[in-house]
Scaffold this motif. Sequence first.
Motif, PDB file in Angstrom:
ATOM      1  N   ASP A 135       0.828  -1.204   0.000  1.00 16.44           N
ATOM      2  CA  ASP A 135       0.000   0.000   0.000  1.00 16.44           C
ATOM      3  C   ASP A 135       0.865   1.257   0.000  1.00 16.44           C
ATOM      4  O   ASP A 135       2.092   1.216   0.142  1.00 16.44           O
ATOM      5  CB  ASP A 135      -0.973  -0.009   1.179  1.00 16.44           C
ATOM      6  N   GLU A 136       0.193   2.404  -0.138  1.00 12.96           N
ATOM      7  CA  GLU A 136       0.898   3.667  -0.313  1.00 12.96           C
ATOM      8  C   GLU A 136       1.766   4.015   0.888  1.00 12.96           C
ATOM      9  O   GLU A 136       2.862   4.563   0.731  1.00 12.96           O
ATOM     10  CB  GLU A 136      -0.113   4.802  -0.572  1.00 12.96           C
ATOM     11  N   SER A 137       1.308   3.703   2.094  1.00 10.24           N
ATOM     12  CA  SER A 137       2.101   4.031   3.281  1.00 10.24           C
ATOM     13  C   SER A 137       3.408   3.253   3.312  1.00 10.24           C
ATOM     14  O   SER A 137       4.460   3.789   3.696  1.00 10.24           O
ATOM     15  CB  SER A 137       1.288   3.755   4.554  1.00 10.24           C
ATOM     16  N   GLN A 138       3.370   1.991   2.893  1.00 13.35           N
ATOM     17  CA  GLN A 138       4.595   1.199   2.863  1.00 13.35           C
ATOM     18  C   GLN A 138       5.533   1.666   1.756  1.00 13.35           C
ATOM     19  O   GLN A 138       6.750   1.649   1.928  1.00 13.35           O
ATOM     20  CB  GLN A 138       4.261  -0.278   2.695  1.00 13.35           C
ATOM     21  N   ILE A 139       4.972   2.070   0.616  1.00 12.61           N
ATOM     22  CA  ILE A 139       5.815   2.623  -0.444  1.00 12.61           C
ATOM     23  C   ILE A 139       6.521   3.880   0.058  1.00 12.61           C
ATOM     24  O   ILE A 139       7.716   4.088  -0.198  1.00 12.61           O
ATOM     25  CB  ILE A 139       4.976   2.929  -1.693  1.00 12.61           C
ATOM     26  N   GLN A 140       5.798   4.724   0.796  1.00 10.36           N
ATOM     27  CA  GLN A 140       6.411   5.926   1.341  1.00 10.36           C
ATOM     28  C   GLN A 140       7.518   5.573   2.324  1.00 10.36           C
ATOM     29  O   GLN A 140       8.579   6.217   2.352  1.00 10.36           O
ATOM     30  CB  GLN A 140       5.342   6.788   2.030  1.00 10.36           C
ATOM     31  N   THR A 141       7.309   4.521   3.111  1.00  9.94           N
ATOM     32  CA  THR A 141       8.342   4.071   4.040  1.00  9.94           C
ATOM     33  C   THR A 141       9.577   3.597   3.288  1.00  9.94           C
ATOM     34  O   THR A 141      10.721   3.878   3.681  1.00  9.94           O
ATOM     35  CB  THR A 141       7.802   2.937   4.928  1.00  9.94           C
ATOM     36  N   VAL A 142       9.373   2.860   2.195  1.00 10.69           N
ATOM     37  CA  VAL A 142      10.494   2.412   1.371  1.00 10.69           C
ATOM     38  C   VAL A 142      11.295   3.604   0.869  1.00 10.69           C
ATOM     39  O   VAL A 142      12.534   3.624   0.925  1.00 10.69           O
ATOM     40  CB  VAL A 142       9.982   1.563   0.187  1.00 10.69           C
ATOM     41  N   LEU A 143      10.604   4.618   0.366  1.00 10.60           N
ATOM     42  CA  LEU A 143      11.292   5.799  -0.165  1.00 10.60           C
ATOM     43  C   LEU A 143      12.064   6.532   0.931  1.00 10.60           C
ATOM     44  O   LEU A 143      13.184   7.018   0.691  1.00 10.60           O
ATOM     45  CB  LEU A 143      10.274   6.740  -0.812  1.00 10.60           C
ATOM     46  N   GLU A 144      11.503   6.599   2.117  1.00  4.82           N
ATOM     47  CA  GLU A 144      12.200   7.258   3.232  1.00  4.82           C
ATOM     48  C   GLU A 144      13.457   6.493   3.616  1.00  4.82           C
ATOM     49  O   GLU A 144      14.512   7.089   3.897  1.00  4.82           O
ATOM     50  CB  GLU A 144      11.257   7.384   4.428  1.00  4.82           C
ATOM     51  N   ARG A 145      13.358   5.174   3.628  1.00  4.83           N
ATOM     52  CA  ARG A 145      14.539   4.368   3.958  1.00  4.83           C
ATOM     53  C   ARG A 145      15.611   4.522   2.889  1.00  4.83           C
ATOM     54  O   ARG A 145      16.811   4.613   3.205  1.00  4.83           O
ATOM     55  CB  ARG A 145      14.144   2.901   4.114  1.00  4.83           C
ATOM     56  N   MET A 146      15.204   4.552   1.628  1.00  9.68           N
ATOM     57  CA  MET A 146      16.174   4.729   0.559  1.00  9.68           C
ATOM     58  C   MET A 146      16.788   6.127   0.604  1.00  9.68           C
ATOM     59  O   MET A 146      17.968   6.301   0.285  1.00  9.68           O
ATOM     60  CB  MET A 146      15.511   4.467  -0.795  1.00  9.68           C
ATOM     61  N   ASP A 147      16.022   7.117   1.016  1.00 15.84           N
ATOM     62  CA  ASP A 147      16.541   8.475   1.144  1.00 15.84           C
ATOM     63  C   ASP A 147      17.654   8.515   2.182  1.00 15.84           C
ATOM     64  O   ASP A 147      18.692   9.162   1.978  1.00 15.84           O
ATOM     65  CB  ASP A 147      15.399   9.416   1.533  1.00 15.84           C
ATOM     66  N   ARG A 148      17.453   7.793   3.284  1.00 17.94           N
ATOM     67  CA  ARG A 148      18.501   7.746   4.308  1.00 17.94           C
ATOM     68  C   ARG A 148      19.754   7.061   3.767  1.00 17.94           C
ATOM     69  O   ARG A 148      20.886   7.480   4.065  1.00 17.94           O
ATOM     70  CB  ARG A 148      17.978   7.038   5.553  1.00 17.94           C
ATOM     71  N   LEU A 149      19.550   6.028   2.964  1.00 22.10           N
ATOM     72  CA  LEU A 149      20.702   5.365   2.355  1.00 22.10           C
ATOM     73  C   LEU A 149      21.438   6.301   1.402  1.00 22.10           C
ATOM     74  O   LEU A 149      22.668   6.337   1.376  1.00 22.10           O
ATOM     75  CB  LEU A 149      20.245   4.108   1.600  1.00 22.10           C
ATOM     76  N   MET A 150      20.692   7.076   0.623  1.00 31.36           N
ATOM     77  CA  MET A 150      21.328   8.021  -0.288  1.00 31.36           C
ATOM     78  C   MET A 150      22.105   9.085   0.474  1.00 31.36           C
ATOM     79  O   MET A 150      23.162   9.547   0.030  1.00 31.36           O
ATOM     80  CB  MET A 150      20.275   8.692  -1.176  1.00 31.36           C
ATOM     81  N   SER A 151      21.599   9.489   1.625  1.00 36.09           N
ATOM     82  CA  SER A 151      22.317  10.459   2.452  1.00 36.09           C
ATOM     83  C   SER A 151      23.646   9.881   2.907  1.00 36.09           C
ATOM     84  O   SER A 151      24.668  10.587   2.942  1.00 36.09           O
ATOM     85  CB  SER A 151      21.470  10.848   3.666  1.00 36.09           C
ATOM     86  N   ARG A 152      23.640   8.608   3.233  1.00 40.99           N
ATOM     87  CA  ARG A 152      24.886   7.955   3.626  1.00 40.99           C
ATOM     88  C   ARG A 152      25.860   7.904   2.455  1.00 40.99           C
ATOM     89  O   ARG A 152      27.072   8.046   2.641  1.00 40.99           O
ATOM     90  CB  ARG A 152      24.601   6.553   4.147  1.00 40.99           C
ATOM     91  N   PHE A 153      25.365   7.750   1.236  1.00 43.08           N
ATOM     92  CA  PHE A 153      26.252   7.786   0.075  1.00 43.08           C
ATOM     93  C   PHE A 153      26.932   9.151  -0.027  1.00 43.08           C
ATOM     94  O   PHE A 153      28.131   9.236  -0.292  1.00 43.08           O
ATOM     95  CB  PHE A 153      25.468   7.529  -1.217  1.00 43.08           C
ATOM     96  N   ARG A 154      26.157  10.194   0.185  1.00 40.02           N
ATOM     97  CA  ARG A 154      26.728  11.536   0.046  1.00 40.02           C
ATOM     98  C   ARG A 154      27.780  11.803   1.127  1.00 40.02           C
ATOM     99  O   ARG A 154      28.696  12.582   0.927  1.00 40.02           O
ATOM    100  CB  ARG A 154      25.619  12.584   0.101  1.00 40.02           C
ATOM    101  N   LEU A 155      27.641  11.170   2.265  1.00 36.54           N
ATOM    102  CA  LEU A 155      28.617  11.306   3.323  1.00 36.54           C
ATOM    103  C   LEU A 155      29.894  10.536   3.022  1.00 36.54           C
ATOM    104  O   LEU A 155      30.900  10.722   3.688  1.00 36.54           O
ATOM    105  CB  LEU A 155      28.026  10.821   4.652  1.00 36.54           C
TER     106      LEU A 155
END
Length: 418
Positions: A387-407
């Motif tokens: 569902d949409e809430s879980q998709i949003q959770t996936v995107l938030e988790r991936m965003d945190r991973l991308m932040s770690r890449f930038r670091l």
Amino acid sequence: MRNPVVIERAERLHQVPLNRPLEHSRYLRRLAARGIEPIDLTTGSPDTPIQRETIERTFNAMTAAGGPDYPGGPGGPADPAEEGRLAGAGFRREFSNWFAYRFDVEIDPDVHVLPFAGGAAGPASVAMALVNPGETVLVPDPSHPAYRTSTALANGQIHSYPLYGRNDFLPNLKQIEPRVAGQAKLMYIGYPNDPTGAVADHSFFRELVDFARRHNIIVCHDATQHFLTYDGIEAPSLLQTPGAMNLGIELFSLSVLPGGVFRDLSVAVGNPSALAAMSQLTSHLHAPLLPGLQAAAATVFPDLNRHVEDAASKYQLRRDLMVSGLRDLGWNLRAPRGGPYVWLPVPPRYSSVRFSILLRKAGVFVVPGVYLGEYGEGYVRMAFNVDESQIQTVLERMDRLMSRFRLRKRAFPAVSLA
């Protein structure tokens, strides 16, 4: 003490991909211990809830057919085989009427339609029923593992043909060597495509039929994702192409039917001789479809288009949410035109396996593209079956991973998701 018996696997199993459910379960337990809810995006199985109306309809149809256990159960008709035949005939007739309405192609329900149980059973039955040991089978790469597995179990020779993004993930038939094409007995294709989300058009099917006729090849078109197309696109049928009925088989899944009780109900349509061979095989390998289940499914066909539109609308909302979120994270991503998957390029310097492991540590499970073929490397397959809430959770988790890449610019100086 007696010597233990040495158990050796058949040689053909070395060509069959391994399935690791125990490893999957182990990771799920680890995540639960860390308080992370795992989100499984590995399969595109529909999440349609079972509806009370459909349960009642199925129960009434099964009761009329003689009971839920077998045709002609307690209180059922005196001739169970005849009742089962009538229920199957009614289902095939309703499917044929829908097929004629949808594609403007008249088919004979008695010879052109074969219901069967299980989605993956269709491709497997085609190869097992038609391919002799040593005969060549053309398999798309990347593609669903069932094509390779069924060919290996039939002792056929697998010849992969690549699907490239620059060609909209359609095969370039001119690049298949005439020698290989001349040796081929069977060719698998599938649109809307798993895993890329591409949709074929009439011009491609015309080219395909000409190619198959020229080289005397049977074509198995896996159309199990047919009902999930987006942006006003309607996927065509291979059998709309003149001459396709003489050489083609098309596989449909009715998992989008409402109520969640028809998920294992599938239909093969096409060449009568090929369907007869499949029927001879499936009658021995698979449990017969309950007459009541077929009768209940037949009652849904008059409203099938409405149910299909509802399912496609729901999945399109999920697709749009996932694609727009991934674009916001930096991916230059094409939206799939059909099917329940996003075919996501991995970041530079990452393999598909390595990137899937990174996502798995965040509780997001995807399929590495290399598991679906050599040319799947560089991608992961993500299902938007949640569902949409879980998709949003996936995107938030991936965003945190991308932040770690930038670091970690020093470690990954060339990382760019564009």
